[in-house]
Design an enzyme around this catalytic site. Structure first.
Site, PDB file in Angstrom:
ATOM      1  N   GLU A 230       0.878  -1.176   0.000  1.00  0.00           N
ATOM      2  CA  GLU A 230       0.000   0.000   0.000  1.00  0.00           C
ATOM      3  C   GLU A 230       0.909   1.218   0.000  1.00  0.00           C
ATOM      4  O   GLU A 230       1.443   1.607   1.041  1.00  0.00           O
ATOM      5  CB  GLU A 230      -0.895  -0.014   1.254  1.00  0.00           C
ATOM      6  CG  GLU A 230      -1.890  -1.158   1.294  1.00  0.00           C
ATOM      7  CD  GLU A 230      -3.061  -0.955   0.326  1.00  0.00           C
ATOM      8  OE1 GLU A 230      -3.296   0.187  -0.113  1.00  0.00           O
ATOM      9  OE2 GLU A 230      -3.720  -1.946  -0.020  1.00  0.00           O
TER      10      GLU A 230
ATOM     11  N   CYS B  71      -1.952   9.577   2.221  1.00  0.00           N
ATOM     12  CA  CYS B  71      -1.492   8.941   0.984  1.00  0.00           C
ATOM     13  C   CYS B  71      -2.407   9.284  -0.184  1.00  0.00           C
ATOM     14  O   CYS B  71      -1.982   9.281  -1.329  1.00  0.00           O
ATOM     15  CB  CYS B  71      -1.425   7.434   1.175  1.00  0.00           C
ATOM     16  SG  CYS B  71      -2.964   6.743   1.780  1.00  0.00           S
TER      17      CYS B  71
HETATM   18  P1  NAD Z   1       7.404   5.020   7.616  1.00  0.00           P
HETATM   19  O1  NAD Z   1       8.710   5.759   7.655  1.00  0.00           O
HETATM   20  O2  NAD Z   1       6.577   4.986   8.828  1.00  0.00           O
HETATM   21  O3  NAD Z   1       7.746   3.561   7.131  1.00  0.00           O
HETATM   22  C1  NAD Z   1       6.757   2.582   6.999  1.00  0.00           C
HETATM   23  C2  NAD Z   1       7.188   1.345   7.743  1.00  0.00           C
HETATM   24  O4  NAD Z   1       8.342   0.802   7.133  1.00  0.00           O
HETATM   25  C3  NAD Z   1       7.541   1.610   9.190  1.00  0.00           C
HETATM   26  O5  NAD Z   1       6.906   0.662  10.006  1.00  0.00           O
HETATM   27  C4  NAD Z   1       9.045   1.520   9.228  1.00  0.00           C
HETATM   28  O6  NAD Z   1       9.532   1.034  10.441  1.00  0.00           O
HETATM   29  C5  NAD Z   1       9.343   0.552   8.112  1.00  0.00           C
HETATM   30  N1  NAD Z   1      10.643   0.780   7.490  1.00  0.00           N
HETATM   31  C6  NAD Z   1      11.269   1.958   7.284  1.00  0.00           C
HETATM   32  N2  NAD Z   1      12.436   1.770   6.646  1.00  0.00           N
HETATM   33  C7  NAD Z   1      12.549   0.443   6.443  1.00  0.00           C
HETATM   34  C8  NAD Z   1      13.513  -0.391   5.812  1.00  0.00           C
HETATM   35  N3  NAD Z   1      14.612   0.119   5.275  1.00  0.00           N
HETATM   36  N4  NAD Z   1      13.296  -1.723   5.779  1.00  0.00           N
HETATM   37  C9  NAD Z   1      12.179  -2.256   6.314  1.00  0.00           C
HETATM   38  N5  NAD Z   1      11.226  -1.516   6.922  1.00  0.00           N
HETATM   39  C10 NAD Z   1      11.404  -0.194   6.978  1.00  0.00           C
HETATM   40  O7  NAD Z   1       6.464   5.580   6.543  1.00  0.00           O
HETATM   41  P2  NAD Z   1       6.818   6.180   5.190  1.00  0.00           P
HETATM   42  O8  NAD Z   1       7.506   5.125   4.414  1.00  0.00           O
HETATM   43  O9  NAD Z   1       7.432   7.523   5.324  1.00  0.00           O
HETATM   44  O10 NAD Z   1       5.291   6.372   4.701  1.00  0.00           O
HETATM   45  C11 NAD Z   1       4.922   7.374   3.875  1.00  0.00           C
HETATM   46  C12 NAD Z   1       4.522   6.784   2.557  1.00  0.00           C
HETATM   47  O11 NAD Z   1       3.510   5.810   2.776  1.00  0.00           O
HETATM   48  C13 NAD Z   1       3.957   7.793   1.615  1.00  0.00           C
HETATM   49  O12 NAD Z   1       4.448   7.551   0.333  1.00  0.00           O
HETATM   50  C14 NAD Z   1       2.457   7.501   1.639  1.00  0.00           C
HETATM   51  O13 NAD Z   1       1.800   7.861   0.466  1.00  0.00           O
HETATM   52  C15 NAD Z   1       2.463   6.022   1.864  1.00  0.00           C
HETATM   53  N6  NAD Z   1       1.210   5.606   2.474  1.00  0.00           N
HETATM   54  C16 NAD Z   1       0.401   4.792   1.756  1.00  0.00           C
HETATM   55  C17 NAD Z   1      -0.814   4.414   2.292  1.00  0.00           C
HETATM   56  C18 NAD Z   1      -1.740   3.521   1.538  1.00  0.00           C
HETATM   57  O14 NAD Z   1      -2.661   3.023   2.161  1.00  0.00           O
HETATM   58  N7  NAD Z   1      -1.549   3.285   0.263  1.00  0.00           N
HETATM   59  C19 NAD Z   1      -1.188   4.854   3.554  1.00  0.00           C
HETATM   60  C20 NAD Z   1      -0.314   5.666   4.251  1.00  0.00           C
HETATM   61  C21 NAD Z   1       0.895   6.044   3.707  1.00  0.00           C
END
Ligand code: NAD
Length: 456
Positions: free
Chosen positions: A211, A245
């Site tokens: 997602e 998102c």
């Molecule tokens: P985040 O930094 O919280 O990371 C998401 C998860 O990935 C966390 O639990 C984190 O611990 C883990 N993580 C981070 N780096 C990692 C790595 N190198 N290896 C494994 N796991 C790792 O969130 P984010 O990534 O900044 O989220 C923002 C993005 O998420 C945006 O692009 C947003 O559009 C997208 N998003 C999508 C949805 C959807 O439902 N489609 C919903 C919310 C956010």
């Protein structure tokens, strides 16, 4: 404290015992999850306020109520979803057979959440995983620490500890967690990390739901009530401080529409947040100083002209609702998902040019078209692709459990919410119990084949 692998082994042993399979067990756990949310509403709101400065209304609507709605929906439909499906087209050779599809749980699944809706991005997939009869490891985002800790405290209090567990930690902990074998990985987050999730899943051939995000356009075209459009656009863009998102990432419209839209946006923002949005209780904050800096860099590098907002404060990670015009396709703001309260407006000259622009970009998670003319909405819908679509509003399509929620192309793979989540966490096992009758038909397939002349 138990290690990651000890927790996974414990859950796997439970899954193998079959305890999560019967409907009453699933229903009890869903009921317990409902109690968790209902009995701890205030604690949830406090944690979200601490993490994101979320206004109470936004917490209730987009974290608590959306979870409750999905729970009610799952509990109401669980029995139906679990029924084997018998409505299968049979042919002459199989007409005496018992043919059906069983939805079976996958096993121990991993749910990794992002920070922007730190509660619902963990609990909604969990509803689906429980409904489908799985055990689940939950890995909330470490960025929203208060919510992460609250989940770690409440989940074991309300749900079976042998079936569901919260493992906290950051990127390194998640990487080590991903070395283990899961039966499904459900990841919400950025496209960059999603690539490493896929790589980690590959050695185990683990199926993955991703997602992700992307730049969701809001295409405003043709005749329209500009004040209504401005209200719907501002609400969906600046809800959760633009950190959604599915937030409209940018506006596409003609210069004529832009000139009418700008005063309407100004008026709307003043009505929503008063003369100083920084003092409004309804305006959240950027999640961390790092995320604030990223947004400010994009804003500073942009060649566009700020026409609304632009104020910011580092000490409390504030950025005012900001609108820019004269933004080009090559602009810094158009290179990656904004994920903050900054709204660039790109001008186009025709419907076709707007559609071409959308189709030159990666497929977005959502696409919004605002127009009084149904033909405009339909033309854009028919000539583009996106995870979800909403005509004449933003964000709201994701709150309906009957609609699948998920991306396409770079915005993700797989979907959930309502039945779609149940399907994601189920294996559809195609089953056939053959009848011992009609052997005269079966005899036709047995060797020696030379008895039949297939050429005729
Ligand atoms: P985040 O930094 O919280 O990371 C998401 C998860 O990935 C966390 O639990 C984190 O611990 C883990 N993580 C981070 N780096 C990692 C790595 N190198 N290896 C494994 N796991 C790792 O969130 P984010 O990534 O900044 O989220 C923002 C993005 O998420 C945006 O692009 C947003 O559009 C997208 N998003 C999508 C949805 C959807 O439902 N489609 C919903 C919310 C956010």
């Amino acid at each position: 404290m138990a290690s990651q692998s000890e927790v996974i082994d414990r859950l796997r042993a439970t899954f193998r015992s079959g305890v999560t399979f019967p409907e009453p067990f699933r229903m009890t756990q869903l009921q317990n999850l409902l109690s968790l949310v209902e009995e701890n509403e205030q604690l949830i709101q406090d944690a979200l306020h601490k993490d994101l400065h979320k206004p109470k209304f936004e917490s209730v609507l987009s974290e608590i109520q959306i979870t409750l709605n999905d729970l009610y929906f799952a509990m109401e439909n669980l029995r139906t979803w679990m029924q084997p499906e018998y409505n299968i087209g049979k042919n002459l050779a199989t007409r005496m057979d018992d043919c059906f599809i069983r939805r079976e749980p996958l096993g121990v699944v991993l749910i990794i959440g992002a920070w922007n809706y730190p509660l619902h991005l963990i609990l909604l997939p969990l509803v689906a995983a429980i409904a489908a009869g799985n055990c689940a490891i939950l890995k909330p985002s470490e960025i929203c620490q208060a919510t992460e800790q609250l989940l770690a405290e409440l989940i074991p209090k309300y749900l079976s500890q042998d079936c569901y567990a919260v493992l906290c930690g950051g990127a390194e902990d998640t990487k080590s967690l991903l070395k283990n074998k899961f039966d499904h990985i459900f990841y919400t987050g950025s496209q960059v990390v999603a690539r490493s999730i896929l790589l980690a899943a590959a050695p185990h051939l683990t199926p993955v739901t991703l997602e992700l995000g992307g730049k969701s356009p809001c295409f405003i075209y043709g005749h329209i009530d500009i004040h209504k459009a401005a209200k719907r656009l501002c609400w969906s863009k600046f809800f959760n401080t633009g950190q959604s998102c599915v937030a409209p990432d940018y506006v596409l419209c003609t210069t004529q529409t832009r000139d009418a839209l700008l005063p309407a946006l100004r008026e709307t923002l003043r009505t929503f947040y008063g003369p100083d949005p920084g003092a409004s209780l309804d305006m959240g904050r950027i999640v961390t100083p790092r995320h604030w800096r990223r947004l400010m860099d994009m804003l500073e590098k942009s060649k566009g002209k700020v026409v609304i907002g632009g104020e910011s404060r580092e000490e409390d990670r504030y950025i005012a609702p900001t609108v820019l015009v004269d933004v080009q396709e090559s602009d810094a703001l158009m290179q990656e998902e904004i994920f903050g309260p900054i709204l660039p407006i790109l001008t186009i000259e025709s419907l076709e040019e707007g559609i071409d622009y959308i189709n030159r970009q990666e497929k977005p998670l959502a696409l919004y078209v605002f127009s009084d003319e149904t033909s405009v909405v339909t033309t854009v819908l028919n000539n583009t692709s996106s995870g979800g679509f909403c005509g004449n509003d933003g964000i709201v399509h994701m709150a309906l459990p009957g609609l699948p929620f998920g991306g396409v192309g770079a915005s993700g793979m797989g979907s959930y919410h309502g039945r779609w989540g149940f399907e994601t966490f189920s294996h559809r096992r195609g089953c056939m119990n053959r009848s011992w009758l009609l052997e005269r038909v079966n005899v036709l397939r047995y060797p020696p084949y030379s008895d039949y002349n297939l050429a005729t």
